[in-house]
Design an enzyme around this catalytic site. Structure first.
Site, short mmCIF file in Angstrom:
data_model
loop_
_atom_site.label_atom_id
_atom_site.label_comp_id
_atom_site.label_asym_id
_atom_site.label_seq_id
_atom_site.Cartn_x
_atom_site.Cartn_y
_atom_site.Cartn_z
N TYR A 1 -85.39 -7.49 -4.64
CA TYR A 1 -84.65 -8.61 -4.05
C TYR A 1 -83.63 -8.10 -3.02
CZ TYR A 1 -81.72 -12.88 -4.12
OH TYR A 1 -80.99 -14.01 -3.80
N LYS B 1 -83.52 -8.95 0.94
CA LYS B 1 -82.37 -9.69 1.46
C LYS B 1 -81.61 -8.88 2.51
CE LYS B 1 -82.72 -13.59 -0.63
NZ LYS B 1 -83.21 -14.76 0.18
#
Length: 309
Positions: A165, A169
Site C-alpha cells: 500500500y 501510495k
C-alpha cells in the site's frame, strides 16, 4: 465566490462507500453530474456487487441531482474504457476524475506474498493510471480537466505492515508531478489528496473517539477545491478531521566533493552538512536538480554553464 460544478461531469472511483461516497455526494450537491464507480468488493478486494453504487445514485437522484453507476474494475482497461464510453454517451464530456478506489492486504513484508503486493499496486497505482489515461485525451481535447490522485501518509511517511500500500501510495507523487507538467498546456490540473479518515479500511486501526472525529465529510471540502475551476496544480493536500496541510519535498543545499575527497569516507565526513536543512528548496522538475548539481560543480571549478542560474 461559491465553488460550483454546474455543467461539469465527474467520475469518482470507489464511490459506493466511505470517502468516495462523500466526494460524489459533495460534487453532486454543487451541481456536478457524477459517475458512481464501485466494484463492490470487500476491503481486501474480494467479491463483487453493484448495490453500493446503485444506492449512491439513488441518493443523488432523490436530492435532484444526476448520476449513473458503473462497476468497472479500475485496473481492467476494457472495463474502464467502457465506463468512460458510457459517460460520454450520457453527458458528452468528462471534466473531473477522482481516483479514490483502493483495497488493503496488510502484512509485514516478510510474510506478504508477491501476489498480495502486486494486487494492491494494481488497484491503487495501475488503477489510477488506467482511469487517468482513459480520460486524458478527452480532457486535452476539451482544454479542461481536473484530476485528483489519492495518496496516504502510509506512502509519504511509512506505516508498519503496509509495504504494498505504501509503495503504491508513494507512487502517486511521481505520477502527479509528471502529469502536472504534461497537462498544463491543456488546462489539466493534477493534484493529490492524502486523507486520513474513518472508513472501512481504517475502522479496525483507530479507537472510536478518533474515528468519530475523522469522518469522510471533514475531508471532502479539500477535494472539492482541488477539482474546482480555480484549483491549484501539483499540490499534495493532507486532510483529516477538518485539518488541511500541504506536503512538500525539499532538497538540502548539499555539498560538492571533488578529487580525492569524493570517496565514501568523504561523504561520511560531511554527512551532517549534507543533511543541514538551511537553504533547502522545493524543486519543481527533475532537470532543476541536474542544473543545481552541475552549477555547483561548475562554480567550484570556476566554469560558466550556458543555462545560467
Amino acid at each position: 465566490m461559491d465553488i460550483r460544478f454546474d455543467g461539469r461531469v465527474a467520475i469518482v472511483t470507489g464511490s459506493g462507500v466511505g470517502l468516495g461516497r462523500s466526494h460524489a455526494l459533495g460534487l453532486a450537491a454543487r451541481g456536478a453530474k457524477v459517475v458512481i464507480n464501485d466494484l463492490g468488493v470487500s476491503t481486501d478486494g474480494e467479491g463483487r456487487s453493484s448495490d453500493a453504487a446503485a444506492a449512491v445514485v439513488d441518493e443523488i437522484r432523490a436530492a435532484g441531482g444526476e448520476a449513473i453507476a458503473h462497476g468497472a474494475d479500475v485496473s481492467n482497461e476494457a472495463e474502464v474504457a467502457d465506463m468512460v464510453e458510457q459517460t460520454m454517451k450520457e453527458w458528452g464530456r468528462v471534466d473531473i476524475l477522482v481516483n479514490n478506489a483502493g483495497i488493503l492486504r496488510d502484512k509485514t513484508f516478510a510474510k506478504m506474498t508477491m501476489a498480495d503486493f502486486r494486487k494492491v499496486v494494481d488497484v491503487h497505482l495501475m488503477g489510477t493510471a488506467t482511469c487517468t489515461h482513459a480520460v486524458w485525451q478527452i480532457m486535452r481535447d476539451q482544454k479542461y480537466g481536473r484530476i485528483v490522485l489519492t495518496s496516504s501518509a502510509s506512502g509519504l511517511y511509512g506505516n508498519f505492515g503496509q509495504s504494498n500500500y505504501g509503495a503504491a501510495k508513494a507512487a502517486m507523487m511521481g505520477l502527479m508531478n509528471v502529469l502536472h507538467l504534461e497537462g498544463g498546456r491543456d488546462n489539466i490540473r493534477v493534484n493529490t489528496l492524502a486523507p486520513t479518515a474513518a472508513t472501512r479500511m481504517t475502522e479496525s486501526l483507530m479507537p472510536p473517539e478518533a474515528l468519530e472525529l475523522l469522518q469522510p465529510e471533514t475531508i471532502t471540502p479539500g477535494l472539492l477545491y482541488l477539482v474546482s475551476e480555480n484549483a491549484p496544480s501539483r499540490v499534495i493536500l493532507g486532510a483529516g478531521a477538518g485539518c488541511f496541510a500541504a506536503t512538500r519535498v525539499y532538497e538540502t543545499e548539499g555539498v560538492m566533493l571533488e578529487g580525492g575527497s569524493n570517496t565514501p569516507e568523504g561523504v561520511a565526513a560531511v554527512f551532517d552538512e549534507i543533511l543541514n536543512p538551511e537553504g533547502q528548496k522545493e524543486l519543481t522538475d527533475a532537470f532543476q536538480q541536474t542544473r543545481k548539481y552541475a552549477k555547483k560543480a561548475a562554480d567550484t571549478k570556476g566554469l560558466t554553464l550556458p543555462w545560467g542560474d
